[in-house]
Design a protein around this motif. Structure first.
Motif, PDB file in Angstrom:
ATOM      1  N   UNK A 299     -28.230 -14.232  34.342  1.00 47.25           N
ATOM      2  CA  UNK A 299     -27.522 -14.060  33.072  1.00 47.25           C
ATOM      3  C   UNK A 299     -28.494 -14.337  31.918  1.00 47.25           C
ATOM      4  N   UNK A 300     -28.847 -13.305  31.117  1.00 49.20           N
ATOM      5  CA  UNK A 300     -29.757 -13.531  29.988  1.00 49.20           C
ATOM      6  C   UNK A 300     -29.178 -14.531  29.000  1.00 49.20           C
ATOM      7  N   UNK A 301     -30.047 -15.195  28.288  1.00 53.58           N
ATOM      8  CA  UNK A 301     -29.603 -16.144  27.270  1.00 53.58           C
ATOM      9  C   UNK A 301     -28.901 -15.415  26.126  1.00 53.58           C
ATOM     10  N   UNK A 302     -27.964 -16.116  25.531  1.00 53.93           N
ATOM     11  CA  UNK A 302     -27.277 -15.620  24.338  1.00 53.93           C
ATOM     12  C   UNK A 302     -27.602 -16.584  23.207  1.00 53.93           C
ATOM     13  N   UNK A 303     -28.617 -16.217  22.444  1.00 52.19           N
ATOM     14  CA  UNK A 303     -29.202 -17.149  21.476  1.00 52.19           C
ATOM     15  C   UNK A 303     -28.385 -17.174  20.191  1.00 52.19           C
ATOM     16  N   UNK A 304     -28.184 -18.353  19.656  1.00 52.60           N
ATOM     17  CA  UNK A 304     -27.398 -18.527  18.435  1.00 52.60           C
ATOM     18  C   UNK A 304     -28.097 -17.873  17.251  1.00 52.60           C
TER      19      UNK A 304
END
Length: 424
Positions: A299-304
């Motif tokens: 799962x790729x990161x979901x960056x703020x």
């Protein structure tokens, strides 16, 4: 009436007239003696990009307005505090303001900023990144215009590691191996008790598949993803990868540590790239970038998402000019200068493939990919209290007990949303 009693009154008239003329010339209030002065409050910029934008837009207005750039305090908390005080007092001298991407709901709910409607709204939305527009929207209404966007990447030294880690686990493993070899090995990240710690936690929670608040922002969500996120923060803090100053570090301290040569990895914004180029030319060729580490490999990161949104003050005397000037301040040319001089990613999609940007911004594609999958911080007028609760609960990072910390945090967030209790 004796002459001696008339003379002082006659002498006063030219002086009074001169004073009126001076005030009219300096006031910039649209009295017909010069351009209207629009007061723009924004973060302090040392690169000169913001002042250049203000000057350029004033010149382009053909003498109808000029923009006075007023520097807010350096910290986000200080910036918000000054704006809140001015707006709560209905200050007519706030025409345009730069808002942190979490402030639009609070300022809109308080009636402090004007909604963008009609043709102005369409101009504001054109070519603008979807995630950036989300930060400027409240209750399906647009209250600000994204000036710049921002996201974090993983920065690393290719003279220390052959390739970038894909996950937090891999990164800690590489850092520990470097430590055993007596090489620079720290992972620089924002661990101080402030907004940066909230951003780190939010990125990890969303990257683990969760959210901090429920979809309607009425209650905490947290759950297992939050426990996982808290565990990652704790694990780093207790590992050799942790900078000894982790609990006091913010973005700029991270930058300086990387430039000093003691770190192998850094989670930070693109401003670190031009800084390293200018300050450490010998180390600069080894600075590389990669996507933000994922929580799990599948799962790729979901960056703020970060950035600044420009809003028009509700009490300013020149809203039409303020809207026009705002669109100018964030136009293509000014965003390009802001990116190249200040290292701040644009909010206009088309710039990410422009040769002018990519020549000096070789990581533009990675930034755009991160922004297209970005997460946003909790959308609530009570965000400030929610953020304080989060950063307090997670500080210091080494003291985190994932299960109990998240359980306690849940109650603190409930109180923050209901405006109950004392802010930690």
């Amino acid at each position: 009436m004796p002459r001696s009693r008339r003379s002082p009154r006659r002498a006063a008239r030219p002086a009074a007239l001169a004073l009126v003329l001076v005030l009219a010339a300096c006031g910039g209030g649209g009295g017909g003696t010069g351009p209207t002065v629009l007061e723009w409050y924004n973060f302090p910029d040392d690169s000169g990009a913001l002042q250049q934008a203000a000057d350029t837009c004033g010149q382009a207005s053909g003498g109808r307005y000029e923009i006075r750039y007023n520097k807010l305090p350096r910290t986000a908390d200080g910036q918000r505090q000054q704006l809140v005080r001015r707006l709560a007092a209905h200050d007519a001298g706030v025409d345009i303001m730069g808002l942190d991407v979490t402030w639009a709901p609070e300022f809109a709910e308080a009636g402090w900023i004007r909604e963008w409607t009609g043709a102005l709204k369409e101009q504001a939305r054109a070519d603008t990144l979807a995630a950036a527009l989300t930060t400027a929207t409240w209750k399906d209404r647009l209250y600000a215009v994204p000036y710049n966007s921002n996201t974090q990447l993983l920065w690393y030294r290719d003279d220390l590691v052959a390739g970038p880690p894909r996950t937090w686990g891999e990164m800690l493993g590489q850092a520990e191996a470097l430590a055993r070899a007596g090489k620079p090995h720290h992972v620089e990240v924002q661990g101080a008790q402030y907004e940066g710690l909230t951003v780190w936690f939010n990125t990890l929670v969303t990257s683990a598949g969760g959210t901090i608040l429920t979809p309607d922002a009425s209650a905490p969500s947290l759950g297992a993803p939050a426990v996982t996120a808290a565990g990652i923060i704790r694990d780093l803090a207790r590992s050799p990868a942790a900078d000894p100053s982790l609990a006091n570090q913010m973005e700029d301290q991270n930058r300086l540590a990387m430039e000093s040569g003691t770190a192998a990895f850094e989670l930070n914004y693109p401003f670190v790239y031009p800084s390293m180029k200018a300050n450490r030319p010998a180390l600069f060729p080894h600075l590389r970038w990669a996507p933000y580490p994922a929580v799990t490999a599948d799962r790729p990161a979901s960056v703020t998402i970060g950035g600044i949104d420009l809003a028009v003050g509700a009490y300013g005397r020149h809203p039409e000019l303020a809207h026009e000037a705002t669109l100018c301040l964030r136009n293509r040319d000014n965003q390009l200068v802001n990116a190249l001089k200040g290292g701040l990613p644009p909010s206009l999609r088309s710039l990410y493939t422009a040769a002018e940007l990519t020549a000096s911004y070789p990581f533009a594609a990675e930034v755009l990919t991160a922004l297209d999958s970005a997460s946003v911080r909790p959308r609530t007028p009570a965000y400030q209290n929610v953020s304080i609760a989060i950063s307090h609960a997670l500080s210091p990072p080494s003291a985190i007990d994932p299960e109990s910390t998240v359980s306690s945090l849940s109650g603190q967030i409930e109180d923050a949303l209901a405006s109950k209790g004392l802010i930690p």
